[in-house]
Scaffold this active site. Structure first.
Site: not given
Lengths: 333, 333
Positions: B21, B160, B165, B198, B292, B308
Site C-alpha cells: 500500500a 526494484s 533475480h 510451429c 506452444h 497504446e
C-alpha cells in the site's frame, strides 16, 4: 512508408513507423529533450511545423502566424500517413496493411509553461471544441474506422515536447482495446438490457465511495478495478456512445470537470506524468445502445513490468477508495 | 489483505496489493533505490528475506545460510498471499476475489553485480532448473490456474533491486493475455489443423530474415509484428504446450539460447532495461494440440503512451528485420 502488421496469434496490430526509424545507437545515447530554448509550438515558430489544419485565431491574422489560441497541425513524424490507402496484403502467413491514417497534434495554448490543469475553463473549452471539430471531420472519411484522441503529459508518459499538446491518431481498423470494450459492454447489455457504464454511474453515485468530482452532466470516478494509483475516468451522465453527440452545454461542463479532475491529480501527486485517452464508438455505427463514451486518465507512477506484460493483469498498490479520499481533499482554487 | 478485482466491461483483473500500500507521498519523493551497500539477496543476508522455499546448495550447508548458487524465497511484499483461499464474491455489480496466490523470487546467483547475459551457461541452466522445479510443484495445487515466471531487469523495467533475480506469480484464474493467446492459437488450429507457432518457426527458418539465434532445439526470432525495438521470442522447435514438458537436454539448449540472446540484446543496446515472460499453458489441460510455450523478451526503450493505452496497438520505430541485423552482428564471446 509506415506499415500495419498483425500478430497472427492474438491479432494485435502494430505500426512499424518508418518515419520515426531508429537505430540501436539512438536509444543508447541520452535523449536530448529539446533544442535549448526552442519550441516548434511557440508563437513565431509556426513555420517549423507542417502547415496548420485548423486554428482558432482572430480573423485578421494569417494562417501559420502568431495570434491563435488553439492550433492543430499534422504530426511532423506521423506514425501513419494520410496520403496512403488502406491496402491489405499477406506476407507469407502474416497479414499487413499500408500505414494509412491521420496523425495530428492539437496545440492547446500558445503558453509554453502551462498545463490543462492550470488553464482557465474557457481555454480548456476551446481545446475540447478543437477535438470535436477534428473528430467530426475525420469521421467523415469512410476509410477511417477509429479516431483516438489522447494526451501524453511528462516525459515518463511518453511526451517528447513539454509545450501543452494533445494528439489524434485515426486508423482504418478498430483497435483491439476498443473491440474488447464493445464486446464486453454488448455482452452486459444482452444480459441486463442496460448500459454497463450507466449502471456504474448509478451505483457509484449511490455509494459515494469512488466519486472524485461531479457536475450536472458528468462524474469523475476512480474505477472499481483501477489499474494505477489515482486512475480516474470521466463519464457523461447522459447515455451516449459517440463523442460527436456531445451537446454544446456539455462541452462546457466537460471542460470544467476535466480541468478540475486534472487539477486534483496535479495537486495530490505533485504534477505527475499521465496519459489520457478518449474512448468512443468506432466509425461503423456500432454501440448505440450499449457503449458509452468516456475519458480515462492514468497517472504513470508505477512501472508496467513483466507480470503485467505476461498476464494483462495489473498490480495497483493504492485502493481506489483511498485514491478518492486523496483526490477529494485537493481544493480547486 | 490483497484483493483481485474485475473490470466489468473488459473483464481485466487487477490486484489491489495491500501489502504494498502506498500513499501519494510515496510517489512524490524520489525513490531510494536500495539502502546503500545493503542487498537482501547477498551472501550473509539470508535472514533478511522470508525463509527459503528451495535452494541449490552444498549438502553440508544449512538453509538460509551462504553457500547456495540459486535460492528461491517468498516475495517479502507479495502481491498475492498463499494463506488465503480463492473465495469469489460480488461487490454490488462488481466481481472480486480474495488475493490468493504464490509470489516468489528466484535469486539467480549470489553475485550481486552480474546478469543472465553475462553468466556462464551452467549457471543459467541452474536458474532454469529452479524455474522448472517451482513450476511443477505449484502446478500441483489445483486452486492455481496459471503460473507466470518473469524477469524485470533495470529500474525502467520495474526492477526494484539490482541483484539478478526473476519472479514467479501463480494465480487462481487464467490471465486475459493468456486466454487471448489460447483462443487465437485454437482458432488458427481449427482453420489450419496446425499449430500457429510451429508454422511461424517453419516460415522464419525458411526466410532467414528474422532469426537471431538457433540451436538444435530452439530458435530466437524477432516477431513479424514486434511491439518494441529488439523484441525477441525464444520458441522450442518441438511442439509442446507446457513448459513442464521440457526435456533435460532442452533445459541445457534453452539455457544456451537464452544466455546468447540476452547477450546480443545487452551488446546491441548497451545493457537496456528489459522484461521477459515465460508463456505457457494454464493448469486446466487446455492447449495440448494448438498452444506452444515460449519466452518473450521486451527491451524497454520506448514509452508506452496514450495511443497504446487507448488502442492496444503499438508503435515500433524499428522494423524487426533491421533489429535482426543489429542483434546478429553482436558476437558471443
Amino acid at each position: 512508408m509506415p506499415e500495419f502488421r498483425k500478430d497472427p496469434v492474438i491479432k494485435r496490430w502494430v505500426i512499424i513507423a518508418t518515419e520515426r526509424a531508429k537505430r540501436p545507437h539512438d536509444f543508447v545515447k541520452p535523449k536530448v529533450e529539446e533544442k535549448a530554448g526552442f519550441c516548434p509550438f511557440d508563437y513565431g515558430n509556426e513555420h517549423t511545423t507542417p502547415p496548420e489544419i485548423i486554428a482558432f485565431r482572430p480573423a485578421d491574422t494569417a494562417p501559420n502566424t502568431p495570434g491563435w489560441w488553439v492550433r492543430v497541425v499534422p504530426n511532423k513524424f506521423g506514425a501513419v500517413n494520410p496520403d496512403l490507402t488502406p491496402r491489405k496484403y499477406g506476407v507469407g502467413m502474416f497479414d499487413a496493411m499500408d500505414g494509412f491514417g491521420y496523425h495530428e497534434v492539437i496545440i492547446e495554448t500558445p503558453d509554453h509553461n502551462t498545463h490543462l490543469a492550470l488553464m482557465d475553463y474557457k481555454q480548456v473549452e476551446e481545446v475540447i471544441w478543437a477535438y470535436k471539430q477534428r473528430f467530426e471531420t475525420i469521421m467523415k472519411d469512410s476509410k477511417i474506422q477509429y479516431v483516438l484522441i489522447f494526451k501524453n503529459h511528462g516525459s515518463d508518459a511518453g511526451a517528447s515536447l513539454q509545450h501543452p499538446h494533445s494528439q489524434l491518431i485515426a486508423i482504418p481498423t478498430i483497435p483491439k482495446r476498443v473491440q474488447e470494450e464493445l464486446s464486453g459492454s454488448q455482452e452486459y447489455f444482452s444480459y441486463k438490457e442496460r448500459c454497463v457504464f450507466c449502471d456504474i454511474i448509478d451505483q457509484e453515485l449511490q455509494l459515494q465511495e469512488r466519486i472524485v468530482e461531479e457536475n450536472e452532466d458528468f462524474v469523475s470516478i476512480e474505477p472499481f478495478a483501477a489499474r494505477f494509483p489515482c486512475e480516474t475516468w470521466i463519464i457523461p451522465k447522459r447515455h451516449s456512445h459517440d463523442f460527436r453527440n456531445i451537446l454544446d452545454k456539455e462541452v462546457k461542463s466537460f471542460s470544467q470537470i476535466l480541468k478540475n479532475t486534472l487539477y486534483k491529480i496535479y495537486g495530490a501527486l505533485d504534477n505527475p506524468p499521465y496519459n489520457f485517452m478518449l474512448h468512443t464508438a468506432p466509425n461503423t455505427g456500432e454501440g448505440k445502445n450499449y457503449y458509452h463514451w468516456h475519458l480515462e486518465i492514468v497517472p504513470r507512477l508505477t512501472k508496467v513490468a513483466g507480470f503485467e506484460w505476461g498476464s494483462g493483469f495489473y498490480i495497483n498498490p493504492m485502493p481506489p477508495e483511498e485514491a478518492t479520499k486523496y483526490l477529494r481533499a485537493v481544493e480547486i482554487p
